[in-house]
Design an enzyme around this catalytic site. Structure first.
Site, PDB file in Angstrom:
ATOM      1  N   ILE A   1       0.824  -1.207   0.000  1.00  0.00           N
ATOM      2  CA  ILE A   1       0.000   0.000   0.000  1.00  0.00           C
ATOM      3  C   ILE A   1       0.857   1.255   0.000  1.00  0.00           C
ATOM      4  O   ILE A   1       0.630   2.182  -0.788  1.00  0.00           O
ATOM      5  CB  ILE A   1      -0.963  -0.018   1.197  1.00  0.00           C
TER       6      ILE A   1
ATOM      7  N   ARG B   1      -3.748  -0.052  10.526  1.00  0.00           N
ATOM      8  CA  ARG B   1      -4.347  -0.867  11.584  1.00  0.00           C
ATOM      9  C   ARG B   1      -4.557  -0.011  12.820  1.00  0.00           C
ATOM     10  O   ARG B   1      -3.738   0.832  13.169  1.00  0.00           O
ATOM     11  CB  ARG B   1      -3.422  -2.038  11.954  1.00  0.00           C
TER      12      ARG B   1
ATOM     13  N   ASP C   1      -8.874   5.822   9.845  1.00  0.00           N
ATOM     14  CA  ASP C   1      -9.812   4.872   9.243  1.00  0.00           C
ATOM     15  C   ASP C   1      -9.910   3.582  10.043  1.00  0.00           C
ATOM     16  O   ASP C   1     -10.825   2.791   9.824  1.00  0.00           O
ATOM     17  CB  ASP C   1      -9.383   4.556   7.808  1.00  0.00           C
TER      18      ASP C   1
ATOM     19  N   GLU D   1     -13.396  -1.550  17.331  1.00  0.00           N
ATOM     20  CA  GLU D   1     -14.370  -1.140  16.321  1.00  0.00           C
ATOM     21  C   GLU D   1     -15.694  -1.851  16.571  1.00  0.00           C
ATOM     22  O   GLU D   1     -15.698  -3.024  16.919  1.00  0.00           O
ATOM     23  CB  GLU D   1     -13.840  -1.478  14.923  1.00  0.00           C
TER      24      GLU D   1
ATOM     25  N   HIS E   1     -13.342   2.135   8.933  1.00  0.00           N
ATOM     26  CA  HIS E   1     -12.534   1.054   8.368  1.00  0.00           C
ATOM     27  C   HIS E   1     -12.959   0.770   6.926  1.00  0.00           C
ATOM     28  O   HIS E   1     -13.316  -0.348   6.560  1.00  0.00           O
ATOM     29  CB  HIS E   1     -12.677  -0.211   9.222  1.00  0.00           C
TER      30      HIS E   1
ATOM     31  N   GLY F   1     -11.065   1.482   4.106  1.00  0.00           N
ATOM     32  CA  GLY F   1      -9.970   1.506   3.150  1.00  0.00           C
ATOM     33  C   GLY F   1     -10.156   0.585   1.969  1.00  0.00           C
ATOM     34  O   GLY F   1      -9.891   0.955   0.821  1.00  0.00           O
TER      35      GLY F   1
END
Length: 325
Positions: free
Chosen positions: A154, A235, A259, A264, A281, A283
């Site tokens: 990434i 993360r 993000d 969560e 989250h 992405g």
């Protein structure tokens, strides 16, 4: 064989993965709770299943104790911090993942967050919704110093996309500097402390391990320029969330985009900061990348049932990382 699909959403935009399972004669159950499953909930529901098509829920020794039939964990995504790889290997449970599928979507979201922070979009949006009209000076990418921590699948894609915006100064940090990237891109390999101090914006692209957990704390954030920004689309737990809140609440840092979170769904004080851009989250949540992730994870399940070699088994290097920690 029977497969438990815990990741959500699944087959929401494209039902082909379910057709693959049916065609291979694999009975399946999709996450009955409609949310991220806890460790104990997974332990309670996994006993009858041979295959786990997994998300980010904890897959621990406790879960495997109740998974007497489990033979394959096929991870929808790339992060493996939630899977006890050595416990799986000890029990002869194969583990596969989808390492390349989410990368383009995460990289593109990162660029979007980067532009939003440099131009103060979250703050302006909040102010207008609150009845306030303020025009903020921002920075263009080409006139900024961008820091990238982690140049894997990434981070490298983010680096390539930045070239489209001119010639920003780009500082990079990775445990294994790549000479080929130096040849192809105008980048500077620097220590983290230098990157913190000199970047206008920092973006993180590292896995979560015991070494990277709380990698960025108040001390590191205070090294950064007062008007700098930071992005975490890798993360949750890499940035200490309470420290980030305290630093931003004090007026240090112009913005942050997060993000991913340690727990969560996220409920916490960062939501009270108008210059902190929070996303759920998302992405990998482009239609094409999410569909590819789901399909690749399902194809691994089908290969396993048909006695074929897995295409993307988790490599030995990932086991070595967990063993070293």
């Amino acid at each position: 064989m029977k497969a438990l699909i815990t990741t959500i959403p699944f087959a929401e935009k494209d039902g082909f993965p379910l057709e693959l399972l049916k065609g291979a004669g694999i009975a399946y159950q999709i996450n009955p709770l409609g949310r991220k499953i806890t460790e104990q909930e997974l332990a309670d529901m996994i006993s009858d299943f041979d295959i786990l098509i997994a998300g980010t829920e904890p897959i621990t020794a406790n879960v495997m104790d109740n998974a007497k039939n489990l033979k394959l964990i096929s991870r929808v995504g790339i992060g493996l911090d939630n899977v006890d790889l050595h416990e799986a290997r000890r029990r002869r449970i194969k583990v596969a993942y989808t390492p390349d599928a989410p990368a383009p979507a995460v990289a593109e979201l990162t660029i979007g967050l980067l532009i939003s922070l440099l131009r103060h979009v979250p703050l302006s949006n909040h102010q207008i919704h609150s009845g306030e009209w303020t025009r903020h000076f921002g920075k263009r990418i080409a006139d900024s110093t961008i820091g990238i921590i982690g140049l894997g699948r990434i981070g490298t894609r983010v680096l390539r996309r930045l070239k489209c915006f001119g010639t920003p100064r780009i500082l990079v940090n990775d445990i294994k500097p790549d000479p080929e990237l130096t040849r192809l891109h105008k980048i500077e390999w620097v220590a983290k402390e230098t990157l913190y101090k000199e970047s206008d914006l920092i973006t993180l692209h590292v896995p979560l391990t015991p070494l990277t957990h709380n990698m960025i704390t108040k001390r590191d954030l205070m090294y950064m320029k007062e008007d700098a920004s930071i992005i975490n689309a890798s993360r949750g737990g890499i940035i200490n969330e309470q420290d980030l809140f305290d630093v931003m609440k004090s007026g240090h840092l112009s913005g942050a985009a997060i993000d991913v979170f340690e727990k969560e769904p996220y409920v916490g004080p960062l939501a009270d900061l108008p210059n902190c851009l929070l996303t759920a989250h998302m992405g990998s949540m482009s239609v094409d990348c999410r569909t590819r992730m789901e399909q690749e994870a399902t194809e691994e399940a089908v290969r396993f049932v048909e006695g074929k070699a897995l295409k993307h088994p988790v490599p030995q290097s990932e086991y070595d990382v967990q063993e070293a920690l």
